[in-house]
Design a protein around this motif. Structure first.
Motif, PDB file in Angstrom:
ATOM      1  N   LYS B  63       0.835  -1.202   0.000  1.00 19.86           N
ATOM      2  CA  LYS B  63       0.000   0.000   0.000  1.00 19.86           C
ATOM      3  C   LYS B  63       0.868   1.250   0.000  1.00 19.86           C
ATOM      4  O   LYS B  63       1.554   1.531   0.978  1.00 19.86           O
ATOM      5  CB  LYS B  63      -0.931   0.003   1.212  1.00 19.86           C
ATOM      6  CG  LYS B  63      -2.161   0.825   0.931  1.00 19.86           C
ATOM      7  CD  LYS B  63      -3.138   0.797   2.066  1.00 19.86           C
ATOM      8  CE  LYS B  63      -4.299   1.745   1.753  1.00 19.86           C
ATOM      9  NZ  LYS B  63      -4.812   2.351   2.957  1.00 19.86           N
ATOM     10  N   GLY B  90       0.962  -3.882   5.522  1.00 23.66           N
ATOM     11  CA  GLY B  90       0.515  -3.421   6.839  1.00 23.66           C
ATOM     12  C   GLY B  90      -0.931  -3.819   7.019  1.00 23.66           C
ATOM     13  O   GLY B  90      -1.499  -3.762   8.089  1.00 23.66           O
ATOM     14  N   HIS B  91      -1.471  -4.198   5.967  1.00 21.58           N
ATOM     15  CA  HIS B  91      -2.861  -4.574   5.827  1.00 21.58           C
ATOM     16  C   HIS B  91      -3.208  -5.831   6.579  1.00 21.58           C
ATOM     17  O   HIS B  91      -4.285  -5.960   7.114  1.00 21.58           O
ATOM     18  CB  HIS B  91      -3.077  -4.842   4.358  1.00 21.58           C
ATOM     19  CG  HIS B  91      -4.238  -4.133   3.813  1.00 21.58           C
ATOM     20  ND1 HIS B  91      -5.364  -4.786   3.460  1.00 21.58           N
ATOM     21  CD2 HIS B  91      -4.419  -2.821   3.541  1.00 21.58           C
ATOM     22  CE1 HIS B  91      -6.214  -3.898   2.968  1.00 21.58           C
ATOM     23  NE2 HIS B  91      -5.660  -2.687   3.005  1.00 21.58           N
ATOM     24  N   ALA B  92      -2.255  -6.737   6.526  1.00 17.70           N
ATOM     25  CA  ALA B  92      -2.458  -8.066   7.093  1.00 17.70           C
ATOM     26  C   ALA B  92      -3.673  -8.737   6.510  1.00 17.70           C
ATOM     27  O   ALA B  92      -4.218  -9.665   7.076  1.00 17.70           O
ATOM     28  CB  ALA B  92      -2.574  -8.006   8.615  1.00 17.70           C
ATOM     29  N   GLU B  94      -5.324 -11.076   4.302  1.00 16.39           N
ATOM     30  CA  GLU B  94      -4.933 -12.269   3.538  1.00 16.39           C
ATOM     31  C   GLU B  94      -5.457 -12.192   2.126  1.00 16.39           C
ATOM     32  O   GLU B  94      -4.859 -12.740   1.205  1.00 16.39           O
ATOM     33  CB  GLU B  94      -5.470 -13.517   4.225  1.00 16.39           C
ATOM     34  CG  GLU B  94      -4.628 -13.899   5.414  1.00 16.39           C
ATOM     35  CD  GLU B  94      -5.113 -15.187   6.060  1.00 16.39           C
ATOM     36  OE1 GLU B  94      -5.631 -16.046   5.326  1.00 16.39           O
ATOM     37  OE2 GLU B  94      -4.973 -15.305   7.289  1.00 16.39           O
ATOM     38  N   THR B 110       3.516  -9.807   6.830  1.00 20.01           N
ATOM     39  CA  THR B 110       2.684  -8.710   7.315  1.00 20.01           C
ATOM     40  C   THR B 110       3.440  -7.923   8.365  1.00 20.01           C
ATOM     41  O   THR B 110       4.127  -8.496   9.217  1.00 20.01           O
ATOM     42  CB  THR B 110       1.370  -9.242   7.900  1.00 20.01           C
ATOM     43  OG1 THR B 110       1.693 -10.268   8.816  1.00 20.01           O
ATOM     44  CG2 THR B 110       0.470  -9.771   6.839  1.00 20.01           C
ATOM     45  N   LYS B 111       3.288  -6.611   8.308  1.00 19.49           N
ATOM     46  CA  LYS B 111       3.945  -5.725   9.269  1.00 19.49           C
ATOM     47  C   LYS B 111       3.165  -5.741  10.574  1.00 19.49           C
ATOM     48  O   LYS B 111       1.937  -5.796  10.515  1.00 19.49           O
ATOM     49  CB  LYS B 111       3.923  -4.284   8.736  1.00 19.49           C
ATOM     50  CG  LYS B 111       4.857  -3.982   7.598  1.00 19.49           C
ATOM     51  CD  LYS B 111       4.709  -2.491   7.318  1.00 19.49           C
ATOM     52  CE  LYS B 111       5.322  -2.089   6.003  1.00 19.49           C
ATOM     53  NZ  LYS B 111       5.011  -0.688   5.697  1.00 19.49           N
ATOM     54  N   PRO B 112       3.774  -5.579  11.710  1.00 22.31           N
ATOM     55  CA  PRO B 112       5.236  -5.685  11.886  1.00 22.31           C
ATOM     56  C   PRO B 112       5.676  -7.149  11.932  1.00 22.31           C
ATOM     57  O   PRO B 112       4.854  -8.010  12.209  1.00 22.31           O
ATOM     58  CB  PRO B 112       5.444  -5.007  13.239  1.00 22.31           C
ATOM     59  CG  PRO B 112       4.153  -5.119  13.951  1.00 22.31           C
ATOM     60  CD  PRO B 112       3.075  -5.288  12.940  1.00 22.31           C
ATOM     61  N   TYR B 113       6.907  -7.397  11.641  1.00 22.27           N
ATOM     62  CA  TYR B 113       7.380  -8.787  11.538  1.00 22.27           C
ATOM     63  C   TYR B 113       8.686  -8.897  12.305  1.00 22.27           C
ATOM     64  O   TYR B 113       9.264  -7.897  12.728  1.00 22.27           O
ATOM     65  CB  TYR B 113       7.588  -9.167  10.082  1.00 22.27           C
ATOM     66  CG  TYR B 113       8.420  -8.144   9.380  1.00 22.27           C
ATOM     67  CD1 TYR B 113       9.816  -8.192   9.476  1.00 22.27           C
ATOM     68  CD2 TYR B 113       7.830  -7.101   8.671  1.00 22.27           C
ATOM     69  CE1 TYR B 113      10.590  -7.215   8.894  1.00 22.27           C
ATOM     70  CE2 TYR B 113       8.599  -6.132   8.077  1.00 22.27           C
ATOM     71  CZ  TYR B 113       9.996  -6.197   8.200  1.00 22.27           C
ATOM     72  OH  TYR B 113      10.751  -5.231   7.649  1.00 22.27           O
ATOM     73  N   ILE B 115      12.611  -9.655  12.262  1.00 21.39           N
ATOM     74  CA  ILE B 115      13.652  -9.492  11.239  1.00 21.39           C
ATOM     75  C   ILE B 115      14.146 -10.842  10.725  1.00 21.39           C
ATOM     76  O   ILE B 115      14.411 -11.030   9.544  1.00 21.39           O
ATOM     77  CB  ILE B 115      14.827  -8.615  11.769  1.00 21.39           C
ATOM     78  CG1 ILE B 115      15.862  -8.281  10.662  1.00 21.39           C
ATOM     79  CG2 ILE B 115      15.543  -9.311  12.921  1.00 21.39           C
ATOM     80  CD1 ILE B 115      15.449  -7.197   9.736  1.00 21.39           C
TER      81      ILE B 115
END
Lengths: 555, 131
Positions: B63, B90-92, B94, B110-113, B115
């Motif tokens: 996005k 950031g949407h997550a 699916e 998907t954020k946050p993740y 590292i």
């Protein structure tokens, strides 16, 4: 409130139907009865009138016969002969001997001047002058005369018959007193039935013959002969104490006597009463049938209405619930997305700081440990926040379910396996009761797993420690029913209506998002099923998931 | 801190995301893990950079302000079909992720993740690319 409304509706239906159906029935019954009674009355009137006419004819005939007899005697014997007492006496005896029925008491000859020239009989009437008597003038004028009945010397009711005869240019009169007993008996033959009466009254309403009831001969009959017109019959009705008297009068030829037939309706109405009773019985049965049918119909209609309304309410509640979920879902998605980006930045920054901590100059810092723990805390809370936003997004997800061949038992097995360790540690036993008839269906494997995971982990959380969870599957009529039953404390009654609401949670802050059941609800709904629960505080809760047993597509 | 395994030269990664603070930090962290990240702050910029230089893997945010990440993905797939693209969301959602996968993305995050999760995915993407 609603119960009251349905009750009043039921009463209205019953009342209206009864009024509308019974009123015409009763009116019709009354009309029929009225017509029938009128016909019956008319028949009795006819009967009574006919009887009066025929009886009056018979009496007329009786009187005419006697008049004729006297006239014939007067004409054949002549004045000269009958003026001799011996001849008159002989004739009188002959007549009485030949016919007792004649009832002659005396016989007298009166000349044109009203002088009683000859007399045979118990009274000493010879030589009396009748010229001033009104009846004398009447006989002379009309040729015949019948007197009213009177009590004679022998205390018997009598009446006088007189005829005029001709002797040359002179008129003379043959007069006879008649015992009215014979006459009485003749009239009485018309007294029909148990209550029928027949009698003769004169113009003043005085009984000329003995009536069967109410009075005796020469008494006042209280009948007003003026009501009965001349030359015809008249029917008069008098009602007293429910009984109706029918009077039919017919004037005799002499116009002085009225032949009266009295009939009391009570005695004649057995047929009418029977008819009325039969009618009342039929109508009563009809009314009873109508009442029963009406009550039955009203009851089924209202019950049906109530059921429909209840179903509507349920449907409405479901609609409201899914609307709420949809609206909240959209909002949740927006919030989650907006939060995720800053979270990612925070996460990255924390990560970078962790990376930097590994470098040499930081390794010697006296606060290294504290930095490290703080960063770990930041990371773990970013993770916690992430879980929440992910749940929110999962809840908001509007993606079409991805249909696989789903073996419910297999999913349940996997889910239970995931949770079994956690359950065992808390002393909770999960028992499976799988029904062998449950088929493979087309559904969304991962979403179903999410639902079961939610429900079973909720059950574990509810029990807390030491308890039983029973997972039961069953298939009936195209529906697969999965029951997850725990023996935990149950859901308090005042919270039961809220448990599917998003963000509603009974768990301690930070331990539950309050989205699990909401998500499960929308997932099951999207898969065409329903999710309900039964809970009794103190006994436990059962969640029931019903899924349509949709067969997977053949590949 | 685990760098990408082996003694490879640094992995060349193109990072396309309009969240500048995020991009800067992530680049630094990746650099420490033997991944050389080139930064692009919009879809358009990313595509322009792709025209001029070669990359082993692309990390693409779904996005962005100027262009939808999915559009960028489709263009990349037309330009260099073999280039693995890992999507960031950031949407997550699916759904979006599935759409991306269908459009040819290698994987998604998907954020946050964490590292390490990202490093693993980069490693596997570049490894399979080698083969």
């Amino acid at each position: 409130m609603k119960k009251q409304m349905y009750n009043s509706l039921r009463l209205k239906i019953i009342g209206l139907t009864l009024v509308v159906s019974i009123t015409p029935l009763v009116l019709l019954g009354m009309a029929i009865y009225y017509r029938f009674a009128r016909a019956h009355e008319a028949r009795i009137e006819d009967q009574v009138r006919h009887l009066a006419e025929s009886q009056s004819y018979a009496v007329d005939f009786f009187l005419r016969e006697r008049i004729s007899l006297l006239a014939m005697l007067a004409d054949t014997h002549g004045f000269e002969k009958l003026s001799q007492p011996a001849a008159l006496s002989e004739l009188f005896e002959t007549m009485n001997r030949r016919s007792e029925m004649l009832g002659l008491i005396d016989l007298g000859v009166i000349d044109c001047n009203g002088q009683h020239t000859a007399y045979v009989g118990p009274y000493d009437l010879k030589g009396r002058d009748y010229s001033n008597e009104p009846w004398f003038a009447e006989v002379m004028a009309k040729g015949k005369y019948i007197s009213d009945v009177y009590m004679g010397f022998r205390r018997f009711p009598h009446f006088i018959i007189a005829v005029r005869a001709r002797n040359g240019p002179q008129h003379w009169i043959l007069r006879a007193t008649t015992d009215s007993d014979v006459f009485n008996r003749l009239v009485k033959t018309a007294q029909s039935g148990r209550l029928g009466d027949a009698f003769i009254v004169n113009t003043e309403g005085i009984y000329q013959t003995a009536p069967r009831f109410q009075g005796k001969i020469l008494g006042q009959s209280h009948i007003d002969p003026k009501n009965f017109s001349h030359g015809s019959t008249f029917v008069e009705r008098r009602s007293k104490r429910g009984a109706t008297d029918y009077f039919a009068g017919d004037w005799l030829n002499n116009d002085k006597w009225l032949m009266v037939i009295r009939q009391e309706l009570r005695g004649q109405t057995d047929g009418l009463a029977k008819t009325r009773n039969t009618e009342i019985m039929i109508i009563s049965l009809g009314i009873l049938a109508i009442i029963m049918t009406t009550i039955f119909i009203a009851h089924s209609v209202v019950t049906h209405l109530e059921e429909t309304a209840r179903e509507m309410d349920k449907l409405n509640a479901q609609l409201i619930q899914s609307d709420k979920l949809a609206a909240l879902g959209k909002m949740a998605a927006g919030i989650a997305h907006e939060i995720n980006n800053p979270l990612a930045v925070i996460g990255e920054k924390a990560g970078w700081m962790k990376d930097l901590l590994l470098e040499e100059e930081f390794q010697n810092s006296p606060h290294l440990e504290e930095y490290a723990t703080s960063l770990l805390k930041i990371e773990s809370h970013v993770e916690r926040a992430r879980k929440i936003t992910h749940n929110m997004l999962g809840f908001a997800r509007r993606m079409e379910p991805h249909l696989d061949d789903v073996d419910i038992h297999q999913i349940l097995d996997q889910t239970i396996e995931l949770l079994d360790n956690h359950a065992r540690i808390n002393g909770i036993k999960i028992r499976k009761h799988y029904h062998s008839g449950v088929q493979i269906i087309a559904s969304d494997q991962s979403q179903m797993q999410q639902v079961f995971l939610n429900l079973i982990s909720n059950a574990i959380d509810a029990i807390e420690s030491n308890g039983l969870i029973d997972v039961t599957t069953q298939q009936k009529n195209g529906t697969i029913v999965i029951r997850i039953q725990d023996d935990g404390p149950g859901i308090p009654k005042d919270q039961q209506h809220r448990i599917f609401d998003p963000f509603f949670s009974t768990k301690a802050t930070g331990r539950g998002t309050g989205l699990g059941l909401s998500i499960s609800y929308s997932i099951v709904e999207k898969l065409g099923g329903t999710i309900t629960f039964e809970s009794e505080p103190g006994k436990g809760t059962t969640f029931i998931v019903s899924l349509p047993a949709v067969a997977p597509e053949k590949k | 801190m685990k760098p990408v395994e082996g003694n490879h030269p640094p992995i060349r990664l193109l990072l396309i995301d309009d969240e500048r603070g995020f991009v800067a930090t992530l680049s630094k962290r990746l650099a420490k893990r033997n991944v050389k990240a080139t930064q692009a702050f919009s879809g358009r910029e990313g595509i322009q950079i792709l025209r001029k230089a070669d990359f082993d893997v692309v990390l693409l945010d779904l996005k962005m302000e100027d262009m939808d990440g999915l559009e960028v993905l489709k263009i990349i797939k037309i330009m260099i079909p073999d280039l693995p693209v890992i999507m960031l969301s950031g949407h997550a959602s699916e759904e979006t992720a599935h759409n991306g996968m269908r459009a040819g993305a290698y994987d998604y995050l998907t954020k946050p993740y964490d590292i390490q999760e990202l490093i693993d995915k980069i490693a596997s993407a570049t490894k399979s690319d080698d083969e």
